[in-house]
Design an enzyme around this catalytic site. Sequence first.
Site, PDB file in Angstrom:
ATOM      1  N   LYS A  32       0.660  -1.128   0.065  1.00 21.57           N
ATOM      2  CA  LYS A  32      -0.043  -0.392   0.110  1.00 21.57           C
ATOM      3  C   LYS A  32       0.333   1.161   0.274  1.00 21.57           C
ATOM      4  O   LYS A  32       1.847   1.091   0.534  1.00 21.57           O
ATOM      5  CB  LYS A  32      -0.879   0.073   1.495  1.00 21.57           C
ATOM      6  CG  LYS A  32      -2.116  -1.489   1.059  1.00 21.57           C
ATOM      7  CD  LYS A  32      -3.158  -0.478   0.887  1.00 21.57           C
ATOM      8  CE  LYS A  32      -4.670  -1.041   0.467  1.00 21.57           C
ATOM      9  NZ  LYS A  32      -4.981  -0.908  -0.515  1.00 21.57           N
TER      10      LYS A  32
ATOM     11  N   ASP B 239      -0.590  -0.483  -4.301  1.00 19.48           N
ATOM     12  CA  ASP B 239      -1.599   0.376  -4.826  1.00 19.48           C
ATOM     13  C   ASP B 239      -2.259   1.572  -4.262  1.00 19.48           C
ATOM     14  O   ASP B 239      -1.807   1.702  -2.977  1.00 19.48           O
ATOM     15  CB  ASP B 239      -2.955  -0.600  -3.798  1.00 19.48           C
ATOM     16  CG  ASP B 239      -4.158  -0.186  -4.025  1.00 19.48           C
ATOM     17  OD1 ASP B 239      -4.961   0.520  -4.497  1.00 19.48           O
ATOM     18  OD2 ASP B 239      -5.021  -1.120  -3.293  1.00 19.48           O
TER      19      ASP B 239
ATOM     20  N   ASP C  33      -9.436   0.059  -9.992  1.00 20.52           N
ATOM     21  CA  ASP C  33      -9.338  -0.976  -9.667  1.00 20.52           C
ATOM     22  C   ASP C  33     -11.195  -0.016  -8.993  1.00 20.52           C
ATOM     23  O   ASP C  33     -12.264  -0.433  -9.592  1.00 20.52           O
ATOM     24  CB  ASP C  33      -8.478  -0.829  -8.021  1.00 20.52           C
ATOM     25  CG  ASP C  33      -9.426  -1.287  -6.716  1.00 20.52           C
ATOM     26  OD1 ASP C  33     -10.544  -1.880  -6.844  1.00 20.52           O
ATOM     27  OD2 ASP C  33      -8.778  -1.050  -5.452  1.00 20.52           O
TER      28      ASP C  33
ATOM     29  N   GLU D 286      -2.029   0.330  -9.144  1.00 19.27           N
ATOM     30  CA  GLU D 286      -3.929   1.011  -9.161  1.00 19.27           C
ATOM     31  C   GLU D 286      -3.735   2.443  -8.572  1.00 19.27           C
ATOM     32  O   GLU D 286      -3.565   2.992  -7.299  1.00 19.27           O
ATOM     33  CB  GLU D 286      -4.109  -0.272  -7.811  1.00 19.27           C
ATOM     34  CG  GLU D 286      -3.827  -1.460  -7.693  1.00 19.27           C
ATOM     35  CD  GLU D 286      -5.164  -2.193  -6.870  1.00 19.27           C
ATOM     36  OE1 GLU D 286      -5.530  -1.945  -6.554  1.00 19.27           O
ATOM     37  OE2 GLU D 286      -4.018  -3.522  -6.344  1.00 19.27           O
TER      38      GLU D 286
ATOM     39  N   LYS E 199     -13.020  -6.362  -7.156  1.00 18.69           N
ATOM     40  CA  LYS E 199     -12.879  -6.457  -5.817  1.00 18.69           C
ATOM     41  C   LYS E 199     -15.019  -7.683  -5.717  1.00 18.69           C
ATOM     42  O   LYS E 199     -15.672  -6.465  -6.341  1.00 18.69           O
ATOM     43  CB  LYS E 199     -13.169  -5.569  -4.799  1.00 18.69           C
ATOM     44  CG  LYS E 199     -11.196  -4.919  -4.733  1.00 18.69           C
ATOM     45  CD  LYS E 199     -11.385  -4.178  -4.286  1.00 18.69           C
ATOM     46  CE  LYS E 199      -9.775  -4.240  -4.135  1.00 18.69           C
ATOM     47  NZ  LYS E 199      -9.241  -3.090  -3.622  1.00 18.69           N
TER      48      LYS E 199
END
EC number: 4.2.1.113
Length: 323
Positions: free
Chosen positions: A134, A162, A214, A191, A236
């Site tokens: 992240k 991300d 995303d 992302e 997701k």
Amino acid sequence: MRRVTLYRYSVPMEAGVVLRNQRLKTRDGLIVRLQEGERLGWGEIAPLPEFSVETLAEAESAALEQLQSWVAGQAFSDALPPSVAFGLSCAQAELDQHLPQAADYRKAPLCSGDPDELFEMLQAMPGEKVAKIKVGLYEAVRDGMIVNVLLEALPDLKLRLDANRSWTRAKADGFARYVAPSLRSRIAFLEEPCKTREESREFARETGISIAWDESVREADFRVEAEPGVSAIVIKPTLVGSLARCQQLVKDTHQAGLTAVISSSIESSLGLTQLARLAHWLTPDTIPGLDTLDLMQAQVIQGWPESTLPLLAAEQLDVVWQS
């Protein structure tokens, strides 16, 4: 004879799990158990705070309405909040034996914290070295330096990053400046680096760092298409919707020559094992993004292989409704 039980779970989270603007202290969701004759089907409905459009209360209300109709012989509606559509379609697919049992339990480890610990863990990783970090939580420059150090030290490592749209274009450029151009191709994707799609596209074109969509996937105007600098679509299911919707997205993504990655929305172990089955079925050549179980302090009904977390049985959960 159709029978239903709807359960509610609440699992304590490890300290320090922050979603956008709020600390997540417990993960709360619903578990559906469908029964028809001898056959059973399970599904999980767990909207993710700060990310899902529906709240848990709204999801519960929609699920109850659908389940009451299902017991009376109706099929589930197509027009449902995403988490409800996903959970009910999983339960129906299990009941109909349409969701294959084989699962892909490989996971791209979710890394945060100390770069030295990270290095040791990644060095010890067998097989294909793919990890997720992240970024955007600290200074962009710090993120760039850590990514650069890891890629330099581990020549066979590929990173998925991300940013959750957290950077301005200037901050994204600050990140890129600290990643050597020769290493950038080993960033599998970043992302949604910037606040807008257009800025993210420009960033990818100008830096040579591939991006993935995303958040965009859930927006009404989004279409899957091949475009310069875009390498992947992150799917997701809890945020996207039914199994049919996920299948269509994967198909569109592969037809566009892009990588489709099935990814977690911090579901319980039951939902995660179903995502692992979905990944094995729809994206067998891609390691899914499912390394979120250790953010929780317990598993629910279905254990994840090799996890040592305690497992809550169905009998330990609150029953919301039973037919």
